[in-house]
Design a protein around this motif. Sequence first.
Motif, PDB file in Angstrom:
ATOM      1  N   UNK A 282     -36.381  21.719  35.551  1.00 36.21           N
ATOM      2  CA  UNK A 282     -35.675  20.758  34.574  1.00 36.21           C
ATOM      3  C   UNK A 282     -35.687  19.268  34.945  1.00 36.21           C
ATOM      4  N   UNK A 283     -35.830  18.824  33.734  1.00 40.23           N
ATOM      5  CA  UNK A 283     -34.762  17.217  34.120  1.00 40.23           C
ATOM      6  C   UNK A 283     -33.215  17.122  34.382  1.00 40.23           C
ATOM      7  N   UNK A 284     -33.083  15.975  34.478  1.00 44.70           N
ATOM      8  CA  UNK A 284     -31.760  14.996  34.784  1.00 44.70           C
ATOM      9  C   UNK A 284     -31.597  14.113  33.863  1.00 44.70           C
ATOM     10  N   UNK A 285     -31.309  14.016  33.328  1.00 42.40           N
ATOM     11  CA  UNK A 285     -30.883  13.247  32.050  1.00 42.40           C
ATOM     12  C   UNK A 285     -29.812  12.025  32.851  1.00 42.40           C
ATOM     13  N   UNK A 286     -29.922  10.962  33.377  1.00 45.08           N
ATOM     14  CA  UNK A 286     -28.833   9.955  33.803  1.00 45.08           C
ATOM     15  C   UNK A 286     -29.284   8.448  33.379  1.00 45.08           C
ATOM     16  N   UNK A 287     -27.896   7.329  33.432  1.00 45.47           N
ATOM     17  CA  UNK A 287     -28.094   6.179  33.316  1.00 45.47           C
ATOM     18  C   UNK A 287     -28.832   5.734  34.787  1.00 45.47           C
ATOM     19  N   UNK A 288     -29.549   4.430  34.089  1.00 47.63           N
ATOM     20  CA  UNK A 288     -29.953   3.554  34.898  1.00 47.63           C
ATOM     21  C   UNK A 288     -29.553   3.140  35.442  1.00 47.63           C
TER      22      UNK A 288
ATOM     23  N   UNK B  67     -24.360   6.579  24.426  1.00 47.11           N
ATOM     24  CA  UNK B  67     -24.279   8.351  23.713  1.00 47.11           C
ATOM     25  C   UNK B  67     -25.607   8.261  23.606  1.00 47.11           C
ATOM     26  N   UNK B  68     -26.107   7.285  22.422  1.00 52.29           N
ATOM     27  CA  UNK B  68     -27.394   7.830  21.623  1.00 52.29           C
ATOM     28  C   UNK B  68     -28.477   7.760  22.879  1.00 52.29           C
ATOM     29  N   UNK B  69     -28.369   6.911  24.115  1.00 49.15           N
ATOM     30  CA  UNK B  69     -29.730   7.077  24.716  1.00 49.15           C
ATOM     31  C   UNK B  69     -29.572   8.676  25.956  1.00 49.15           C
TER      32      UNK B  69
ATOM     33  N   UNK C 292     -16.650  11.870  26.727  1.00 49.14           N
ATOM     34  CA  UNK C 292     -16.157  13.074  25.791  1.00 49.14           C
ATOM     35  C   UNK C 292     -17.631  12.979  24.607  1.00 49.14           C
ATOM     36  N   UNK C 293     -18.206  12.067  24.674  1.00 52.61           N
ATOM     37  CA  UNK C 293     -18.914  11.324  23.645  1.00 52.61           C
ATOM     38  C   UNK C 293     -20.306  12.399  24.124  1.00 52.61           C
TER      39      UNK C 293
END
Length: 458
Positions: free
Chosen positions: A179-185, A219-221, A253-254
């Motif tokens: 699956x995918x892990x969503x992480x900030x650059x 948070x929208x990203x 929290x977001x």
Amino acid sequence: MTDAQAEAAQGVPGPGRSGGRADAGDVRRRVPRTDVLLRDPRLAAAVERLGQAVVKEAVREAQQWARDGRVPPDRVPETALDLLPGTASGLRPVINATGVLLHTNLGRAPLSDAARQAVAEAAGPTDVELDLTTGVRARRGRSALAALRERVPAAGDAHVVNNGAAALVLAATALAAGKEIVVSRGEMVEIGDGFRLPDLLVSTGARLREVGTTNRTTAADYADAVGPDTGFVLKVHPSNFRITGFTRSAEVGELAGLGVPVVVDIGSGLLAPHPALPEEPDAATQLRAGAALVTASGDKLLGGPQCGLLLGDRDLVRALARHPLARALRVDKLTLAALEATLSGPPTPTARALAADPAGLRARADRLAAELAAHGIDVRAVDSTATVGGGGAPGVELPSAALSLPEPYAAALRTGRVPVVGRLEAGRCLLDLRAVPPADDERLAQAVRRARTEGGRA
């Protein structure tokens, strides 16, 4: 060939021999033979503690010192005893005077006396996985896990693996393989020695979905990236660098309402907020904010043994603990004993160093400098700056005090009988006291005196 025969063949006569080439005044005639030395009760006891090979090596070095005129022949037994290591391990205890509280190359957090005693007690058979009341198998390390839950009441349950990276690997494997892990650059970090977080995560079979930019992720990203293939959202504390200026990062929290677990890798192992480290994330705060799982290291700000902590939702943590990979990552009884004593015992050396009073550190430095100067040593007490280290609290400077010595002392102290590791600054060797327990002040002073009197050999 016996030791005595070997020494005779090398021209080292034993008692009663003329030695041929050596006259009666030759010092080599008075150097005790190896077999005689090994019968010395003190060295015989050392053989039982350290093994014959280790003791014999020290004996031979002491004999050579006598042949070279460095010690008198009648001091060979005592010299051999002095040359013996403290344990049969090749690891040598070091005085950390670098000013880095959690120095990775020195093993990060030093254990408390309570933890050391707990390790010694647990070295024999223990009830690590046995209920002594019922005589049946019990949850492994249950008392250590209970101590961890007590320190972090916001956690529904806890699990322990062998280091912080292993904690994240277990989470990624169990929750996001395929699956995918969503992480900030901006959180795709490298933590030292070429070890990169993206490589670790991809090795589990997960795919990375990078969002945002290096300096700004909203948070929208994250919300735009979350979908049916999302295993979890990952927040990583950039523990060994800081990005300042035009920045933005989403808070836990977001992200908690996105419909997928939020996993937070806080790194440094801070369990609750600390007044000296206001920007360092802690487990309790992240869990209360909505994190499903927090991972951390046990040998950093917690001040315990090397291990990885997983804290969070009860059902999630228990599912991770039952995953097949958890068996390969589990810790031994010694780690569990040290961890529990760290959690339940008195303040750790790391906690004491973090809370050290700068005025008290300077007073110690002044006293030690005056004592050493009285021995003719070029030393002075100076103000210094210490850091947390170990990937914790980047940018935080801790006021400290140090002994300033000529640069050659750095190598002499580092290779001494009691190794002391300092740092070089402006052409001087600084011995920062923040990470040195007051109880080690005399050992530190003795090492400095030896570095001078023994010609650089401490």
